[in-house]
Motif scaffolding. Structure first.
Motif, PDB file in Angstrom:
ATOM      1  N   THR A   1      10.138 -77.447  17.430  1.00 35.10           N
ATOM      2  CA  THR A   1       9.252 -77.122  16.315  1.00 35.10           C
ATOM      3  C   THR A   1       8.615 -78.429  15.855  1.00 35.10           C
ATOM      4  N   PHE A   2       7.302 -78.475  15.840  1.00 35.82           N
ATOM      5  CA  PHE A   2       6.608 -79.733  15.565  1.00 35.82           C
ATOM      6  C   PHE A   2       6.245 -79.864  14.083  1.00 35.82           C
ATOM      7  N   PRO A   3       6.286 -81.099  13.549  1.00 33.25           N
ATOM      8  CA  PRO A   3       6.719 -82.317  14.237  1.00 33.25           C
ATOM      9  C   PRO A   3       8.231 -82.293  14.480  1.00 33.25           C
ATOM     10  N   SER A   4       8.644 -82.781  15.632  1.00 33.00           N
ATOM     11  CA  SER A   4      10.049 -82.756  16.013  1.00 33.00           C
ATOM     12  C   SER A   4      10.646 -84.151  15.955  1.00 33.00           C
ATOM     13  N   GLY A   5      11.896 -84.205  15.563  1.00 26.01           N
ATOM     14  CA  GLY A   5      12.667 -85.434  15.683  1.00 26.01           C
ATOM     15  C   GLY A   5      13.401 -85.440  17.004  1.00 26.01           C
ATOM     16  N   GLN A   6      14.292 -86.407  17.153  1.00 29.30           N
ATOM     17  CA  GLN A   6      15.064 -86.530  18.380  1.00 29.30           C
ATOM     18  C   GLN A   6      16.464 -87.008  18.064  1.00 29.30           C
ATOM     19  N   GLY A   7      17.383 -86.665  18.962  1.00 29.09           N
ATOM     20  CA  GLY A   7      18.697 -87.291  18.946  1.00 29.09           C
ATOM     21  C   GLY A   7      19.807 -86.451  18.375  1.00 29.09           C
ATOM     22  N   SER A   8      20.944 -86.476  19.052  1.00 27.46           N
ATOM     23  CA  SER A   8      22.170 -85.805  18.592  1.00 27.46           C
ATOM     24  C   SER A   8      23.259 -86.808  18.260  1.00 27.46           C
ATOM     25  N   ASP A   9      23.526 -87.753  19.176  1.00 26.18           N
ATOM     26  CA  ASP A   9      24.615 -88.732  18.997  1.00 26.18           C
ATOM     27  C   ASP A   9      24.307 -89.717  17.872  1.00 26.18           C
ATOM     28  N   PHE A  10      25.344 -90.169  17.187  1.00 26.73           N
ATOM     29  CA  PHE A  10      25.169 -91.299  16.272  1.00 26.73           C
ATOM     30  C   PHE A  10      26.518 -91.801  15.782  1.00 26.73           C
ATOM     31  N   ALA A  11      26.506 -93.029  15.288  1.00 28.37           N
ATOM     32  CA  ALA A  11      27.636 -93.596  14.565  1.00 28.37           C
ATOM     33  C   ALA A  11      27.073 -94.443  13.436  1.00 28.37           C
ATOM     34  N   GLY A  12      27.771 -94.477  12.312  1.00 27.16           N
ATOM     35  CA  GLY A  12      27.275 -95.251  11.183  1.00 27.16           C
ATOM     36  C   GLY A  12      28.227 -95.207   9.999  1.00 27.16           C
ATOM     37  N   ARG A  13      27.689 -95.543   8.828  1.00 25.44           N
ATOM     38  CA  ARG A  13      28.499 -95.626   7.610  1.00 25.44           C
ATOM     39  C   ARG A  13      28.039 -94.576   6.600  1.00 25.44           C
ATOM     40  N   VAL A  14      28.976 -93.942   5.954  1.00 26.84           N
ATOM     41  CA  VAL A  14      28.666 -92.953   4.928  1.00 26.84           C
ATOM     42  C   VAL A  14      28.054 -93.655   3.715  1.00 26.84           C
ATOM     43  N   VAL A  15      26.893 -93.160   3.253  1.00 28.53           N
ATOM     44  CA  VAL A  15      26.249 -93.743   2.077  1.00 28.53           C
ATOM     45  C   VAL A  15      26.159 -92.748   0.922  1.00 28.53           C
ATOM     46  N   GLU A  16      26.352 -91.458   1.206  1.00 26.54           N
ATOM     47  CA  GLU A  16      26.316 -90.465   0.130  1.00 26.54           C
ATOM     48  C   GLU A  16      26.989 -89.192   0.634  1.00 26.54           C
ATOM     49  N   THR A  17      27.686 -88.499  -0.265  1.00 27.07           N
ATOM     50  CA  THR A  17      28.341 -87.241   0.100  1.00 27.07           C
ATOM     51  C   THR A  17      27.908 -86.127  -0.848  1.00 27.07           C
ATOM     52  N   GLY A  18      27.861 -84.903  -0.320  1.00 31.84           N
ATOM     53  CA  GLY A  18      27.556 -83.753  -1.150  1.00 31.84           C
ATOM     54  C   GLY A  18      28.689 -83.427  -2.098  1.00 31.84           C
ATOM     55  N   ALA A  19      28.386 -82.596  -3.093  1.00 32.22           N
ATOM     56  CA  ALA A  19      29.329 -82.320  -4.180  1.00 32.22           C
ATOM     57  C   ALA A  19      30.639 -81.717  -3.706  1.00 32.22           C
ATOM     58  N   SER A  20      30.628 -80.947  -2.619  1.00 30.14           N
ATOM     59  CA  SER A  20      31.847 -80.277  -2.172  1.00 30.14           C
ATOM     60  C   SER A  20      32.590 -81.022  -1.063  1.00 30.14           C
ATOM     61  N   VAL A  21      32.094 -82.186  -0.672  1.00 30.46           N
ATOM     62  CA  VAL A  21      32.722 -82.945   0.413  1.00 30.46           C
ATOM     63  C   VAL A  21      33.862 -83.790  -0.136  1.00 30.46           C
ATOM     64  N   THR A  22      35.057 -83.589   0.408  1.00 41.71           N
ATOM     65  CA  THR A  22      36.218 -84.350  -0.042  1.00 41.71           C
ATOM     66  C   THR A  22      36.845 -85.200   1.058  1.00 41.71           C
ATOM     67  N   GLU A  23      36.490 -84.927   2.336  1.00 36.16           N
ATOM     68  CA  GLU A  23      37.166 -85.608   3.437  1.00 36.16           C
ATOM     69  C   GLU A  23      36.566 -86.958   3.803  1.00 36.16           C
ATOM     70  N   PHE A  24      35.371 -87.278   3.251  1.00 34.75           N
ATOM     71  CA  PHE A  24      34.742 -88.562   3.524  1.00 34.75           C
ATOM     72  C   PHE A  24      34.294 -89.192   2.218  1.00 34.75           C
ATOM     73  N   ALA A  25      34.237 -90.547   2.232  1.00 33.82           N
ATOM     74  CA  ALA A  25      33.823 -91.293   1.048  1.00 33.82           C
ATOM     75  C   ALA A  25      32.813 -92.349   1.442  1.00 33.82           C
ATOM     76  N   ILE A  26      32.067 -92.837   0.467  1.00 31.19           N
ATOM     77  CA  ILE A  26      31.072 -93.875   0.712  1.00 31.19           C
ATOM     78  C   ILE A  26      31.745 -95.081   1.361  1.00 31.19           C
ATOM     79  N   GLY A  27      31.135 -95.570   2.431  1.00 33.71           N
ATOM     80  CA  GLY A  27      31.671 -96.717   3.151  1.00 33.71           C
ATOM     81  C   GLY A  27      32.472 -96.367   4.385  1.00 33.71           C
ATOM     82  N   ASP A  28      32.881 -95.105   4.531  1.00 31.37           N
ATOM     83  CA  ASP A  28      33.633 -94.710   5.721  1.00 31.37           C
ATOM     84  C   ASP A  28      32.797 -94.918   6.978  1.00 31.37           C
TER      85      ASP A  28
END
Length: 316
Positions: free
Chosen positions: A59-86
């Motif tokens: 569906t255009f415009p389309s992005g790309q990519g599935s794989d990634f690794a990085g650092r958590v910078v923000e979590t949704g209100a119901s997320v408890t298993e990850f924290a900023i900086g993980d």
């Protein structure tokens, strides 16, 4: 603002561009990750060129990519298993990981093992879970003989090792240039090309129990011609041949699971399997990265790094 890869029409690498976009915001069950590294995969070439339009339309415009690794910078209100900086690795179902930031459901993430470097973590998801699914599809047993085509590619390199770890004797089809590497991971190399069937029969005089195709281009038919039970043939690319022969076609879609990703990440982190990296490119050189991948002669993964400067070029 942040950078993201975009394309507006099907085509070759020239349709790709880097665009400034708004930084995404996570919903209640989502996590925003600042991407450090993101893998590229052959399937993305097929999607971008339109070859998989019937199966996975863009569906255009389309992005790309599935794989990634990085650092958590923000979590949704119901997320408890990850924290900023993980530090995490994971996947996007929305073709969006080739970017500075990606937002995904919390269930699409696992913690990055400390022993796993960023580049391999960022390029692991598609190759890792696809290899896992492929091996699981044919259930190798100790003492059996398993053949893997494309044995030194991003998926193939992991597939041969996961199959080897079951106790099976693994034969890897690859170029002569990859023979030494295959031997180093306990795999018997057989070069592709004319008279391949004869070389496989010589390498497996008692017969072949299972065949894992990670390359396409007629290998399903070859497996059947060699007498392999179609129920123990799996391809991750040649769906038409699988349907015709009654073979399996299990890949990433059957193993896109955080527990499986975590298992594979642990295997790589502690050296029980090795993920070779062919090259690392800065995000701005995404076209060059896909040109190299499109040659289909790489050993292991090609990965994009969001931290490399735009003029860094290829890093091997």
């Amino acid at each position: 603002m942040s950078r993201a890869v975009r394309f507006d029409q099907y085509g070759d690498v020239d349709v790709l561009r880097i665009e400034d976009v708004q930084r995404p915001e996570p919903a209640a069950d989502q996590v925003l990750v600042e991407v450090v590294a993101a893998g590229i995969n052959p399937g993305e070439i097929s999607i971008r060129s339109g070859l998989l339009h019937e199966r996975w339309p863009a569906t255009f415009p389309s992005g790309q990519g599935s794989d990634f690794a990085g650092r958590v910078v923000e979590t949704g209100a119901s997320v408890t298993e990850f924290a900023i900086g993980d530090e995490v690795l994971g996947w996007s179902d929305w073709r969006s990981s080739h970017a500075d930031y990606v937002v995904v459901p919390a269930g699409h993430l696992v913690r990055k093992p400390l022993a796993l470097d960023w580049i391999r973590a960022g390029g692991l998801f598609v190759a890792g879970v696809t290899a896992y699914a492929s091996v699981r599809a044919v259930q190798p047993k100790e003492g059996e003989t398993v053949v893997v085509s494309g044995a030194a590619g991003g998926v193939g390199a992991l597939t041969v090792q996961l199959a080897r770890n079951t106790g099976a004797h693994v034969i890897g089809i690859a170029s002569d240039a990859n023979a030494s590497w295959l031997r180093s991971v306990g795999v018997t190399p057989v070069p592709y090309g004319d008279r391949l069937a004869d070389r496989l029969r010589q390498a497996a005089p008692s017969g072949i129990d299972a065949f894992l195709d990670t390359y396409g281009n007629g290998y399903v038919d070859l497996a059947v011609d060699l007498g392999v039970d179609p129920a123990r043939v799996n391809t991750i690319i040649d769906y038409a041949a699988a349907a015709k022969a009654g073979a399996k076609a299990e890949g990433s879609s059957t193993a896109s699971d955080a527990e499986i990703l975590g298992f594979v990440a642990g295997e790589v982190a502690w050296g029980r399997i090795v993920l070779p990296v062919a090259a690392v490119y800065p995000l701005d050189a995404v076209r060059d990265a896909y040109r190299e991948l499109g040659d289909r002669h790489t050993r292991g993964k090609i990965v994009l790094s969001m931290t490399l400067p735009a003029d860094a070029g290829r890093v091997s």
